[in-house]
Write a protein that holds these residues in place. Structure first.
Motif, PDB file in Angstrom:
ATOM      1  N   GLY A 191       0.847  -1.188   0.000  1.00 32.18           N
ATOM      2  CA  GLY A 191       0.000   0.000   0.000  1.00 32.18           C
ATOM      3  C   GLY A 191       0.881   1.236   0.000  1.00 32.18           C
ATOM      4  N   TYR A 192       0.509   2.257  -0.734  1.00 32.48           N
ATOM      5  CA  TYR A 192       1.260   3.509  -0.734  1.00 32.48           C
ATOM      6  C   TYR A 192       0.327   4.607  -0.257  1.00 32.48           C
ATOM      7  N   PRO A 193       0.866   5.714   0.275  1.00 37.91           N
ATOM      8  CA  PRO A 193      -0.006   6.827   0.612  1.00 37.91           C
ATOM      9  C   PRO A 193      -0.774   7.280  -0.634  1.00 37.91           C
ATOM     10  N   GLU A 208       0.716  -8.926 -13.453  1.00 40.26           N
ATOM     11  CA  GLU A 208       1.015  -7.589 -13.979  1.00 40.26           C
ATOM     12  C   GLU A 208       2.345  -7.066 -13.410  1.00 40.26           C
ATOM     13  N   HIS A 209       2.531  -7.324 -12.114  1.00 38.05           N
ATOM     14  CA  HIS A 209       3.742  -6.870 -11.445  1.00 38.05           C
ATOM     15  C   HIS A 209       4.974  -7.595 -11.989  1.00 38.05           C
ATOM     16  N   MET A 210       4.865  -8.921 -12.173  1.00 42.74           N
ATOM     17  CA  MET A 210       5.993  -9.708 -12.674  1.00 42.74           C
ATOM     18  C   MET A 210       6.357  -9.296 -14.101  1.00 42.74           C
ATOM     19  N   PHE A 258       5.979  -6.366 -15.434  1.00 42.90           N
ATOM     20  CA  PHE A 258       6.671  -5.083 -15.331  1.00 42.90           C
ATOM     21  C   PHE A 258       8.143  -5.302 -14.934  1.00 42.90           C
ATOM     22  N   ARG A 259       8.371  -6.159 -13.940  1.00 41.44           N
ATOM     23  CA  ARG A 259       9.729  -6.400 -13.467  1.00 41.44           C
ATOM     24  C   ARG A 259      10.582  -7.081 -14.539  1.00 41.44           C
ATOM     25  N   ARG A 260       9.932  -8.020 -15.287  1.00 40.50           N
ATOM     26  CA  ARG A 260      10.676  -8.701 -16.356  1.00 40.50           C
ATOM     27  C   ARG A 260      11.163  -7.687 -17.395  1.00 40.50           C
ATOM     28  N   ALA A 289      11.578   6.311  -9.592  1.00 47.47           N
ATOM     29  CA  ALA A 289      12.262   5.384  -8.672  1.00 47.47           C
ATOM     30  C   ALA A 289      13.761   5.401  -8.921  1.00 47.47           C
ATOM     31  N   GLY A 290      14.155   5.683 -10.160  1.00 48.90           N
ATOM     32  CA  GLY A 290      15.543   5.444 -10.552  1.00 48.90           C
ATOM     33  C   GLY A 290      16.495   6.608 -10.440  1.00 48.90           C
ATOM     34  N   HIS A 291      16.025   7.815 -10.100  1.00 55.96           N
ATOM     35  CA  HIS A 291      17.060   8.849 -10.037  1.00 55.96           C
ATOM     36  C   HIS A 291      17.176   9.564  -8.702  1.00 55.96           C
ATOM     37  N   GLU A 292      16.068   9.677  -7.949  1.00 54.74           N
ATOM     38  CA  GLU A 292      16.145  10.407  -6.677  1.00 54.74           C
ATOM     39  C   GLU A 292      17.070   9.698  -5.672  1.00 54.74           C
ATOM     40  N   ALA A 293      16.828   8.383  -5.521  1.00 52.24           N
ATOM     41  CA  ALA A 293      17.609   7.645  -4.518  1.00 52.24           C
ATOM     42  C   ALA A 293      19.082   7.589  -4.909  1.00 52.24           C
ATOM     43  N   THR A 294      19.345   7.468  -6.214  1.00 46.30           N
ATOM     44  CA  THR A 294      20.740   7.401  -6.673  1.00 46.30           C
ATOM     45  C   THR A 294      21.431   8.739  -6.378  1.00 46.30           C
ATOM     46  N   ASN A 330      20.644  10.949  -4.081  1.00 44.55           N
ATOM     47  CA  ASN A 330      20.850  11.093  -2.631  1.00 44.55           C
ATOM     48  C   ASN A 330      22.079  10.316  -2.185  1.00 44.55           C
ATOM     49  N   THR A 331      22.224   9.107  -2.731  1.00 48.04           N
ATOM     50  CA  THR A 331      23.369   8.280  -2.324  1.00 48.04           C
ATOM     51  C   THR A 331      24.677   8.925  -2.784  1.00 48.04           C
ATOM     52  N   MET A 332      24.690   9.496  -3.976  1.00 49.14           N
ATOM     53  CA  MET A 332      25.920  10.148  -4.454  1.00 49.14           C
ATOM     54  C   MET A 332      26.265  11.326  -3.542  1.00 49.14           C
ATOM     55  N   LEU A 338      18.757  -3.085   4.627  1.00 44.57           N
ATOM     56  CA  LEU A 338      18.005  -3.373   3.401  1.00 44.57           C
ATOM     57  C   LEU A 338      17.847  -2.115   2.541  1.00 44.57           C
ATOM     58  N   PRO A 339      18.962  -1.533   2.064  1.00 43.48           N
ATOM     59  CA  PRO A 339      18.816  -0.282   1.322  1.00 43.48           C
ATOM     60  C   PRO A 339      18.017  -0.449   0.036  1.00 43.48           C
ATOM     61  N   PHE A 340      18.003  -1.667  -0.517  1.00 43.89           N
ATOM     62  CA  PHE A 340      17.249  -1.897  -1.758  1.00 43.89           C
ATOM     63  C   PHE A 340      15.976  -2.699  -1.515  1.00 43.89           C
ATOM     64  N   GLY A 341      15.506  -2.734  -0.290  1.00 42.18           N
ATOM     65  CA  GLY A 341      14.285  -3.471   0.019  1.00 42.18           C
ATOM     66  C   GLY A 341      14.552  -4.962   0.047  1.00 42.18           C
ATOM     67  N   ALA A 342      13.477  -5.756  -0.032  1.00 35.99           N
ATOM     68  CA  ALA A 342      13.623  -7.217   0.033  1.00 35.99           C
ATOM     69  C   ALA A 342      12.384  -7.863  -0.568  1.00 35.99           C
ATOM     70  N   SER A 385       9.687  -9.731  -3.136  1.00 36.17           N
ATOM     71  CA  SER A 385       9.263  -9.602  -4.535  1.00 36.17           C
ATOM     72  C   SER A 385       9.346  -8.165  -5.046  1.00 36.17           C
ATOM     73  N   ARG A 386       9.557  -7.203  -4.134  1.00 35.78           N
ATOM     74  CA  ARG A 386       9.656  -5.801  -4.550  1.00 35.78           C
ATOM     75  C   ARG A 386      11.092  -5.306  -4.471  1.00 35.78           C
ATOM     76  N   HIS A 387      12.046  -6.217  -4.254  1.00 36.49           N
ATOM     77  CA  HIS A 387      13.448  -5.805  -4.182  1.00 36.49           C
ATOM     78  C   HIS A 387      13.785  -4.957  -5.410  1.00 36.49           C
ATOM     79  N   CYS A 388      14.561  -3.893  -5.193  1.00 39.36           N
ATOM     80  CA  CYS A 388      14.818  -2.926  -6.265  1.00 39.36           C
ATOM     81  C   CYS A 388      15.432  -3.585  -7.507  1.00 39.36           C
ATOM     82  N   PRO A 389      14.749  -3.517  -8.664  1.00 39.05           N
ATOM     83  CA  PRO A 389      15.325  -4.120  -9.874  1.00 39.05           C
ATOM     84  C   PRO A 389      16.453  -3.276 -10.466  1.00 39.05           C
TER      85      PRO A 389
HETATM   86  C1  HEM Z   1      20.822   4.012  -4.594  1.00 40.41           C
HETATM   87  C2  HEM Z   1      19.812   3.916  -5.431  1.00 40.41           C
HETATM   88  C3  HEM Z   1      18.526   3.182  -5.170  1.00 40.41           C
HETATM   89  C4  HEM Z   1      17.968   2.817  -3.975  1.00 40.41           C
HETATM   90  C5  HEM Z   1      18.480   3.059  -2.557  1.00 40.41           C
HETATM   91  C6  HEM Z   1      16.716   2.131  -4.287  1.00 40.41           C
HETATM   92  C7  HEM Z   1      15.875   1.576  -3.344  1.00 40.41           C
HETATM   93  C8  HEM Z   1      14.716   0.898  -3.635  1.00 40.41           C
HETATM   94  C9  HEM Z   1      13.851   0.232  -2.658  1.00 40.41           C
HETATM   95  C10 HEM Z   1      14.090   0.215  -1.150  1.00 40.41           C
HETATM   96  C11 HEM Z   1      12.818  -0.325  -3.334  1.00 40.41           C
HETATM   97  C12 HEM Z   1      11.678  -1.187  -2.747  1.00 40.41           C
HETATM   98  C13 HEM Z   1      10.435  -0.362  -2.470  1.00 40.41           C
HETATM   99  C14 HEM Z   1       9.300  -1.217  -1.872  1.00 40.41           C
HETATM  100  O1  HEM Z   1       9.563  -2.172  -1.131  1.00 40.41           O
HETATM  101  O2  HEM Z   1       8.151  -0.904  -2.175  1.00 40.41           O
HETATM  102  C15 HEM Z   1      12.992   0.000  -4.745  1.00 40.41           C
HETATM  103  C16 HEM Z   1      12.105  -0.346  -5.744  1.00 40.41           C
HETATM  104  C17 HEM Z   1      12.263  -0.004  -7.066  1.00 40.41           C
HETATM  105  N1  HEM Z   1      13.385   0.574  -7.649  1.00 40.41           N
HETATM  106 FE1  HEM Z   1      15.016   1.241  -6.683  1.00 40.41          FE
HETATM  107  N2  HEM Z   1      16.554   2.108  -5.651  1.00 40.41           N
HETATM  108  C18 HEM Z   1      17.629   2.726  -6.236  1.00 40.41           C
HETATM  109  C19 HEM Z   1      17.886   2.900  -7.590  1.00 40.41           C
HETATM  110  C20 HEM Z   1      17.036   2.490  -8.606  1.00 40.41           C
HETATM  111  C21 HEM Z   1      17.322   2.619 -10.022  1.00 40.41           C
HETATM  112  C22 HEM Z   1      18.610   3.194 -10.655  1.00 40.41           C
HETATM  113  C23 HEM Z   1      16.224   2.155 -10.698  1.00 40.41           C
HETATM  114  C24 HEM Z   1      16.079   2.118 -12.209  1.00 40.41           C
HETATM  115  C25 HEM Z   1      15.706   1.156 -12.908  1.00 40.41           C
HETATM  116  C26 HEM Z   1      15.254   1.710  -9.686  1.00 40.41           C
HETATM  117  C27 HEM Z   1      13.995   1.199  -9.955  1.00 40.41           C
HETATM  118  C28 HEM Z   1      13.137   0.699  -9.004  1.00 40.41           C
HETATM  119  C29 HEM Z   1      11.802   0.202  -9.310  1.00 40.41           C
HETATM  120  C30 HEM Z   1      11.129   0.182 -10.683  1.00 40.41           C
HETATM  121  C31 HEM Z   1      11.243  -0.240  -8.100  1.00 40.41           C
HETATM  122  C32 HEM Z   1       9.842  -0.864  -7.877  1.00 40.41           C
HETATM  123  C33 HEM Z   1       9.994  -2.378  -7.896  1.00 40.41           C
HETATM  124  C34 HEM Z   1       8.727  -3.148  -7.646  1.00 40.41           C
HETATM  125  O3  HEM Z   1       7.770  -2.587  -7.104  1.00 40.41           O
HETATM  126  O4  HEM Z   1       8.722  -4.332  -7.979  1.00 40.41           O
HETATM  127  N3  HEM Z   1      15.792   1.930  -8.440  1.00 40.41           N
HETATM  128  N4  HEM Z   1      14.163   0.726  -4.905  1.00 40.41           N
END
Ligand code: HEM
Length: 399
Positions: free
Chosen positions: A89-91, A110-112, A114-116, A272-277, A279-281, A339-343, A345-349
């Motif tokens: 769920g998201y706000p 639908e989710h799979m 998208f991820r593929r 999703a792909g540029h804000e977090a990157t 911030n990390t830089m 878990l900076p990239f989550g964990a 089925s939603r782990h960051c692709p």
């Molecule tokens: C340092 C950089 C990044 C961090 C810290 C980060 C972190 C995350 C995290 C924690 C999630 C999981 C969110 C959840 O559980 O709902 C996520 C999902 C996602 N990230 Fe990243 N991310 C980064 C960079 C990127 C980049 C470069 C892309 C470009 C392709 C990307 C695309 C996505 C997408 C599409 C999702 C949704 C996945 C899904 O719902 O199955 N992220 N990211």
């Protein structure tokens, strides 16, 4: 770490943890915004701990919805990896502004799908290797430009420009810079509205975000249409980007994305792909600058990589990036708690792509530049994410 998953809190149907729901409609948003925007997110949690004990899970009311807040690492991992029990769920503000249905779709198929599609362009040795020269170009030119500025810059804003240009290049290839700048401005307004109160009235961030989303769709639609007709006429033959992959996508059961699906996915990925990157830089450079002994070790590693290089090699290779062991070291956390990239089925692709972008950026920064931060003691905000309130005002100095 904390997670915020909405639940249907129908009376007497669920056993709820302790906590409180705050005021009608606004719930606990006032305290939440106060603590997070003043850079003290822990105060919000500490308050719950002091009132209800260290149970790690509390009921609350945030972003216009009844919510459960989870703030123990182990419990967060359980939530993220148990799709049967927990539905994503998201706000409301995030859902309506971002409107990327496949990301929060309840339909696993639908989710799979998208991820593929994304994974075909963000994972795999050959694919990632192919991006290195493109990322290098953007990083080298941007750093050169930043170091030539005679005034201080908002470092975070510039990092966003770099990571935005990279993700757009991967998605669209090179494109008219004027349109890309307009697209970038709309993303900035959308991002500011992602975690706002969903109040659709003039002057509110939410309204501004919705309008930016509309504008963005109008800017992207002609690009998608133009590319569709190029593919049809056989004019697009080399350097496939993510847009080509989306346009050519077909499912075994005949599904193919229409233009609106593609625009939704593009917006979701770029956001999703540029804000977090970015911030990390920014944070990597702040921490390295504040810790000279660590900076020295990181620089030594980069210099060593350059020394080992054959004189004929002009650009970084994936093999060299994999040798950046010190640079990529993480905080030495207990397994499963960082878990900076989550964990699950939603782990960051995009995690592999993000690590490569950041490594390339740091390689060129550490070898050629230093950062002079104007206000090292600048107060912080954590809304929508952690940053100094001056966006890290700094100068990039060539060494
Ligand atoms: C340092 C950089 C990044 C961090 C810290 C980060 C972190 C995350 C995290 C924690 C999630 C999981 C969110 C959840 O559980 O709902 C996520 C999902 C996602 N990230 Fe990243 N991310 C980064 C960079 C990127 C980049 C470069 C892309 C470009 C392709 C990307 C695309 C996505 C997408 C599409 C999702 C949704 C996945 C899904 O719902 O199955 N992220 N990211």
């Amino acid at each position: 770490m904390s997670g915020n998953y909405n639940l249907k809190l129908r009376k007497n149907q669920y056993l709820l943890p302790s906590g409180h729901m705050g005021w009608p409609f606004i719930g606990n948003m006032l305290t939440f915004v106060k603590d997070f925007s003043s850079g003290h997110p822990d105060s919000f949690i500490k308050n719950l701990v002091s009132r209800y004990g260290r149970i790690g899970i509390y009921k609350t009311h945030l972003f216009g919805s009844p919510s459960i807040i989870v703030c123990e690492a182990d419990m967060c991992r359980q939530v993220l990896t148990n799709d049967e029990t927990f539905k994503i769920g998201y706000p409301k503000s995030t859902k309506e502004v971002m409107r990327c249905k496949p990301v929060w779709s309840f339909s696993r198929k639908e989710h799979m799908r998208f991820r593929r599609l994304i994974s075909s362009l963000t994972m795999g040795h050959n694919t990632l290797e192919m991006y290195i020269p493109r990322i290098e170009d953007i990083v080298i030119n941007s750093l050169e430009e930043l170091s030539s500025m005679s005034h201080s810059i908002e470092f975070l804003k510039e990092m966003k420009n770099i990571s935005f240009n990279i993700i757009i290049d991967i998605f669209l290839g090179s494109y008219n810079q004027h349109i890309i700048t307009k697209i970038g401005n709309s993303f900035t307004d959308m991002h500011a509205a992602l975690f706002s109160m969903p109040i659709n009235l003039p002057g509110f961030a939410f309204r501004k975000g919705l309008m930016a989303r509309e504008k963005l769709a109008k800017l992207v639609k002609p690009i998608v249409e133009e590319r569709r007709s190029m593919i049809k006429n056989g004019e697009k033959t080399k350097d496939k980007d993510l847009l080509d992959i989306f346009l050519e996508a077909r499912d075994e059961d005949g599904w193919k994305p229409d233009d609106d699906d593609i625009i939704d996915m593009l917006i979701g990925i770029v956001l999703a792909g540029h804000e977090a990157t970015a911030n990390t830089m920014m944070w990597s450079m702040i921490y390295l600058t504040q810790n000279p002994h660590i900076m020295k070790k990181a620089k030594d590693e980069q210099e060593e990589i350059m020394k080992m290089r054959l004189p004929t090699q002009k650009q970084l290779s994936l093999k060299e990036i994999k040798k950046m062991v010190y640079l990529s070291q993480n905080h030495n956390a207990k397994v499963g708690t960082f878990l900076p990239f989550g964990a699950g089925s939603r782990h960051c692709p995009g995690s592999d792509l993000a690590k490569i972008e950041i490594s390339i950026f740091l390689h060129y920064f550490l070898n050629n530049y230093k950062l002079e931060i104007v206000n090292p003691e600048c107060p912080m905000t954590c809304l929508p994410s952690s940053k100094p309130i001056d966006n890290c005002l700094a100068r990039v100095i060539k060494i």
